[in-house]
Design an enzyme around this catalytic site. Structure first.
Site, short mmCIF file in Angstrom:
data_model
loop_
_atom_site.label_atom_id
_atom_site.label_comp_id
_atom_site.label_asym_id
_atom_site.label_seq_id
_atom_site.Cartn_x
_atom_site.Cartn_y
_atom_site.Cartn_z
CG HIS A 36 40.27 100.00 107.95
ND1 HIS A 36 41.27 100.54 108.73
CD2 HIS A 36 39.10 100.29 108.59
CE1 HIS A 36 40.72 101.13 109.79
NE2 HIS A 36 39.41 101.00 109.73
CD GLN B 63 39.55 98.19 111.74
OE1 GLN B 63 38.58 97.80 111.11
NE2 GLN B 63 39.46 99.06 112.73
N GLY C 196 31.74 97.74 112.21
CA GLY C 196 32.50 97.19 111.10
C GLY C 196 33.93 96.90 111.54
CG HIS D 263 35.46 103.56 108.43
ND1 HIS D 263 35.69 104.68 109.19
CD2 HIS D 263 36.18 102.55 109.02
CE1 HIS D 263 36.52 104.36 110.18
NE2 HIS D 263 36.82 103.08 110.11
CD GLU D 264 35.02 98.85 108.72
OE1 GLU D 264 36.17 98.40 108.79
OE2 GLU D 264 34.51 99.52 109.64
CB CYS E 208 38.49 104.19 113.28
SG CYS E 208 39.36 102.75 112.67
CG LEU E 209 36.33 99.33 116.58
CD1 LEU E 209 35.98 97.88 116.25
CD2 LEU E 209 35.81 99.71 117.96
#
Ligand code: ZN
Length: 172
Positions: free
Chosen positions: A140, A50, A45, A136-137, A93-94
């Protein structure tokens, strides 16, 4: 086009993102670039902040680890918690450096309302891993990282590791 992924503690990751007013060519291009960037990372995701774009959209493909690609783009997603609180084990997480992972409380199910890239309204219930990924997304888009949802002690330890890492990075 591959986009650069913004990492903590970049202040853009703490912003509340603005709704997408209209699905323009620019938004379609951003969706394509975000999808490419997510697969290249690799991740399941990716949310617009991000990649430094403070708009409410995300891409996800929670099933990609099983093989077939099935990317989704969600514009202006909204979640309604359902089910019960579960532990999302070893979330990562990226945008969170040092490959840090931690257990995070999440809802077992969520009702998702959003708009697809072609303008079609989405209204569905997600559960299991897709429910965790979408939570999670969407976090953000509200300026929340999973490290904001761990205990104060874990967070303090993590922050000191990041500080040391950043110092080494700037020194070297
Ligand atoms: Zn993330």
């Amino acid at each position: 086009m591959l986009l650069d992924i913004v990492t903590y503690p970049d202040p853009r990751l703490k912003e509340r993102c603005a709704p997408v007013a209209e699905i323009t060519d620019e938004i379609r291009e951003l969706a394509a670039d975000m999808t490419e960037t997510m697969y290249a990372a690799p991740g399941v995701g990716l949310a617009a902040p991000q990649v430094g774009r403070l708009v409410r959209m995300l891409v996800m493909d929670p099933g990609v680890q099983e093989g077939e690609r099935a990317p989704r783009v969600l514009i202006n997603p909204e979640l309604e918690p359902m089910g019960e609180v579960i532990t999302s084990e070893q979330e990562g997480c990226l945008s969170v450096p040092l490959s840090y992972r931690a257990d995070v409380p999440r809802w077992s199910k969520v009702r998702l309302k959003a708009t697809a890239l072609d303008g079609t309204p989405i209204d569905e219930v997600l559960e299991g891993f897709p429910a965790v990924v979408v939570q999670h997304e969407v976090d953000h888009l509200d300026g929340t990282l999973f490290i904001d949802r761990v205990s104060r002690l874990r967070r303090t330890l993590y922050d000191s590791k990041v500080r040391k890492w950043l110092k080494r990075k700037t020194a070297g």
